[in-house]
Design an enzyme around this catalytic site. Structure first.
Site, PDB file in Angstrom:
ATOM      1  CE  LYS A 205      42.770  42.668  41.455  1.00  0.00           C
ATOM      2  NZ  LYS A 205      43.036  42.337  42.701  1.00  0.00           N
ATOM      3  CB  THR A 238      53.703  40.042  42.171  1.00  0.00           C
ATOM      4  OG1 THR A 238      53.794  38.509  41.716  1.00  0.00           O
ATOM      5  CG2 THR A 238      54.714  40.753  41.540  1.00  0.00           C
ATOM      6  N   GLY A 240      49.993  38.933  46.924  1.00  0.00           N
ATOM      7  CA  GLY A 240      49.418  39.441  47.679  1.00  0.00           C
ATOM      8  C   GLY A 240      49.175  41.050  47.325  1.00  0.00           C
ATOM      9  CB  THR A 241      49.703  42.785  44.184  1.00  0.00           C
ATOM     10  OG1 THR A 241      49.470  41.581  43.233  1.00  0.00           O
ATOM     11  CG2 THR A 241      51.429  42.984  43.838  1.00  0.00           C
ATOM     12  N   GLY A 242      47.091  42.128  45.162  1.00  0.00           N
ATOM     13  CA  GLY A 242      45.439  42.282  45.003  1.00  0.00           C
ATOM     14  C   GLY A 242      45.083  42.551  46.490  1.00  0.00           C
ATOM     15  CB  CYS A 243      45.350  40.890  49.726  1.00  0.00           C
ATOM     16  SG  CYS A 243      44.887  39.356  49.075  1.00  0.00           S
TER      17      CYS A 243
HETATM   18  N1  ATP Z   1      54.967  43.466  38.488  1.00  0.00           N
HETATM   19  C1  ATP Z   1      54.051  44.317  39.081  1.00  0.00           C
HETATM   20  N2  ATP Z   1      54.557  45.698  38.902  1.00  0.00           N
HETATM   21  C2  ATP Z   1      53.816  46.895  38.946  1.00  0.00           C
HETATM   22  N3  ATP Z   1      52.527  46.638  39.541  1.00  0.00           N
HETATM   23  C3  ATP Z   1      52.190  45.423  39.634  1.00  0.00           C
HETATM   24  C4  ATP Z   1      52.777  44.152  39.271  1.00  0.00           C
HETATM   25  N4  ATP Z   1      52.064  43.049  39.555  1.00  0.00           N
HETATM   26  C5  ATP Z   1      50.824  43.274  39.998  1.00  0.00           C
HETATM   27  N5  ATP Z   1      50.797  44.906  40.131  1.00  0.00           N
HETATM   28  C6  ATP Z   1      49.704  45.856  40.302  1.00  0.00           C
HETATM   29  O1  ATP Z   1      49.323  45.261  41.573  1.00  0.00           O
HETATM   30  C7  ATP Z   1      47.755  45.427  41.891  1.00  0.00           C
HETATM   31  C8  ATP Z   1      47.200  43.919  41.853  1.00  0.00           C
HETATM   32  O2  ATP Z   1      47.120  43.485  40.766  1.00  0.00           O
HETATM   33  P1  ATP Z   1      46.958  41.823  40.191  1.00  0.00           P
HETATM   34  O3  ATP Z   1      46.272  41.932  39.039  1.00  0.00           O
HETATM   35  O4  ATP Z   1      48.265  41.364  40.671  1.00  0.00           O
HETATM   36  O5  ATP Z   1      46.068  41.531  41.367  1.00  0.00           O
HETATM   37  P2  ATP Z   1      45.693  39.939  41.978  1.00  0.00           P
HETATM   38  O6  ATP Z   1      45.895  38.824  40.776  1.00  0.00           O
HETATM   39  O7  ATP Z   1      44.343  40.036  42.276  1.00  0.00           O
HETATM   40  O8  ATP Z   1      46.748  39.755  43.267  1.00  0.00           O
HETATM   41  P3  ATP Z   1      47.093  38.468  43.787  1.00  0.00           P
HETATM   42  O9  ATP Z   1      46.068  37.342  43.774  1.00  0.00           O
HETATM   43  O10 ATP Z   1      48.323  38.261  43.785  1.00  0.00           O
HETATM   44  O11 ATP Z   1      46.908  39.322  45.445  1.00  0.00           O
HETATM   45  C9  ATP Z   1      47.357  45.929  40.576  1.00  0.00           C
HETATM   46  O12 ATP Z   1      47.494  47.552  40.734  1.00  0.00           O
HETATM   47  C10 ATP Z   1      48.417  45.781  39.613  1.00  0.00           C
HETATM   48  O13 ATP Z   1      48.574  46.872  38.654  1.00  0.00           O
HETATM   49  C1  HMH Z   2      43.759  33.620  51.796  1.00  0.00           C
HETATM   50  C2  HMH Z   2      44.125  34.157  50.447  1.00  0.00           C
HETATM   51  N1  HMH Z   2      43.214  35.155  50.304  1.00  0.00           N
HETATM   52  C3  HMH Z   2      43.663  36.013  48.948  1.00  0.00           C
HETATM   53  C4  HMH Z   2      44.694  35.411  48.238  1.00  0.00           C
HETATM   54  C5  HMH Z   2      44.919  36.036  46.937  1.00  0.00           C
HETATM   55  O1  HMH Z   2      46.028  36.427  46.753  1.00  0.00           O
HETATM   56  C6  HMH Z   2      45.446  34.265  48.519  1.00  0.00           C
HETATM   57  N2  HMH Z   2      46.301  33.916  47.916  1.00  0.00           N
HETATM   58  N3  HMH Z   2      45.129  33.594  49.878  1.00  0.00           N
HETATM   59 MG    MG Z   3      48.550  38.740  40.795  1.00  0.00          MG
END
Ligand code: ATP
Ligand code: HMH
Ligand code: MG
Length: 523
Positions: A205, A238, A240-243
């Protein structure tokens, strides 16, 4: 190493499979797609277990939850982390996996090697169709959620079982021993190296990729790369986008999707949710949560759209031909009607061009909302959705009410035209909020419309469990005779020509309001 079965071996017809389900009745059972998330709790509910459950609910999938750790976390960061004992994580896993027909397991925060170990044991005892591993390590605020102690068990035992892994650039780098990942080219080569650790698919990602106007994720299936691009949304929300992305992939897989489609849908879901919630303010820190249901309403507008039967008192229905004749816009007609005392507005624009009508409808929504008056659209469900009207009014030959309800959701107002007791009963059964009954008197507004008279109106009112508004040929001269039938659920009159086929809408609305108020006082 035990295989989990993997998504490729799913029976094509699993969605309708019921044979393996136990049931105490002979009635048919409906299989519900099920995800189990094994992750940490986020007290702020933007990420972790809470996000996973919301995403699955939003995508129509059931989500069970095994908690690995509890975090004290808000929009400012992670203040504290409490790990659950591995034995207790194991008990939760057994509890769910021995009972539920889990389709897909999705993992988030797995904070210690011992917890990964009990997960592996349980998965070998209770195989599932697919495993989605989001290798959560560091929160965006920089707090370590799972340290380097988990790296070797991840690399050697968890990743080889995964159908897909979804690291962000930092996590991908950590799994690969600290390689630099700052460009899309470096993301591609990281995806390739991670694939060699054994997962069937890899998604690196790029949400946190520096200096990029697009948000790019790199997908690798062992052969081909796909770059998933979307414009980077400028928002603080943003967290929680990853989860969310990983849970949405799990939910789509649970419904039977193939991997690439699941990933594309998930990316679009994150994108729409971020876009929809880019301006919401929750918490005071640097990184806020977003709305997984794409529907956190402005409480002001939400409150105003709640329907009360008394809103039917002076119901104004617009007509494009009359507005043209008197050379006024729909918006001006609506403004004047509200100023004169109309308590609800319906836009009935049979001849309007869609694009133009939509723009006018949006302006009318703004006017109505700022006056606390509900706005309904006649027949055009599409326009009602597009302009976020408070509801619709449909006739007997328009879309069926139950279908309208499923399209508009639980809070919108639905009115139905009914001439008979049977129709009134059906409207109630289908979930309408009110009925319009008529034509009470002959009218030119609606061609070939059977007149039911005051007797017909009385009949319908008696049978109706819903509030009723009378319609058809009603004006200042006969409104009182309508209200005088004295049925308690007759709440008001709907008028077209009496307001809009007139030189001054405001004056007529005021007069009609006065007449109705007087007749109400008398009865
Ligand atoms: N500002 C943004 N605009 C559009 N898409 C985004 C943006 N930020 C993240 N994404 C998308 O969200 C998804 C999660 O990516 P990200 O790299 O933020 O994961 P992460 O760091 O594990 O997230 P988090 O730890 O905040 O839950 C990906 O599909 C990424 O492209
Ligand atoms: C509990 C928990 N899981 C995953 C993430 C990653 O976004 C977070 N910030 N907190
Ligand atoms: Mg992120």
């Amino acid at each position: 190493m035990q295989s989990l079965g993997g998504i490729r071996s799913w029976p094509a017809t699993w969605r309708t499979t019921t044979a393996s389900m136990t049931t105490t009745t002979t009635e048919s059972v409906r299989k519900v797609a099920q995800v189990l998330t094994v992750a940490g709790s986020d007290s702020g509910a933007g990420a972790g277990i809470q996000a996973d459950i919301k995403v699955c609910a939003a995508r129509g999938v059931y989500c069970a939850s095994v908690i690995t750790a509890v975090t004290a976390q808000n929009t400012r960061g992670v203040q504290s982390v409490h790990l659950l004992p591995p034995d207790f994580v194991s008990e939760q896993l057994k509890s769910v996996l021995s009972d539920f027909e889990v389709d897909v397991v999705k993992t988030g925060m797995l904070p210690s090697p011992e917890i990964v170990e009990v997960l592996l044991q349980n998965l070998s005892e209770y195989p599932v169709r697919a495993l989605v591993v989001d290798p959560v390590m560091v929160s965006t605020s920089g707090h370590v959620l799972a340290g380097s102690s988990i790296l070797s068990i991840f690399r050697e035992r968890l990743l080889p079982l995964a159908d897909i892994i979804t690291p962000n650039v930092k996590e991908a780098s950590a799994l690969l021993g600290g390689v630099r990942i700052q460009t899309v080219a470096e993301m591609r080569s990281a995806a390739k190296s991670l694939h060699q650790m054994g997962p069937r698919f890899v998604l690196v990602k790029g949400g946190d990729l520096p200096d990029s106007s697009d948000s790019v994720d790199v997908y690798f299936d062992g052969n081909e790369f796909h770059e998933l691009h979307s414009p980077r949304i400028a928002t603080r929300n943003t967290h929680g986008t990853g989860c969310t992305l990983a849970s949405c992939i799990a939910a789509e897989l649970a419904k039977g999707s193939n991997m690439l489609s699941a990933v594309k849908v998930a990316k679009r879901f994150v994108d729409s949710a971020l876009n929809y919630s880019k301006d919401i303010v929750i918490g005071s820190g640097m990184q806020g949560p977003f709305d997984h249901f794409l529907s956190l309403k402005d409480p002001q507008s939400y409150r105003q759209s709640t329907f009360k039967p008394d809103d039917l008192f002076l119901y104004a229905v617009t007509d494009s031909r009359m507005n043209k004749k008197w050379n006024r816009s729909i918006v001006d007609a609506v403004k004047a009607a509200i100023e004169g005392g109309a308590t609800i507005i319906q836009l009935r624009e049979k001849e309007a061009e869609t694009r133009e009508f939509l723009e006018e409808a949006k302006s009318c929504v703004d006017i109505c909302r700022s006056n606390g008056v509900c706005l309904l659209i006649n027949d055009r469900i599409d326009i009602a959705i597009a302009c976020d009207a408070d509801g619709v009014h449909v006739g007997q030959s328009d879309m069926p009410v139950d279908l309208v309800r499923s399209l508009l959701g639980p809070d919108k107002i639905i009115g139905v035209s009914c001439k008979t007791q049977e129709q009134a009963h059906q409207a109630w059964k289908d979930g309408a909020d009110y009925i319009g009954s008529g034509g009470v008197f002959p009218t030119n507004t609606k061609a070939n419309n059977r007149t039911i008279g005051l007797d017909g109106l009385r009949e319908v009112c008696k049978a109706s469990k819903l509030p009723v508004v009378a319609i058809g040929g009603i004006g200042i001269s006969n409104a009182e005779s309508v209200m005088r039938i004295g049925e308690p659920n007759l709440k008001g009159v709907a008028v077209v020509s009496a307001l809009f086929d007139q030189e001054c809408v405001l004056t007529q609305a005021k007069k009609l309001h006065k007449t109705l108020t007087e007749s109400k006082r008398e009865h």
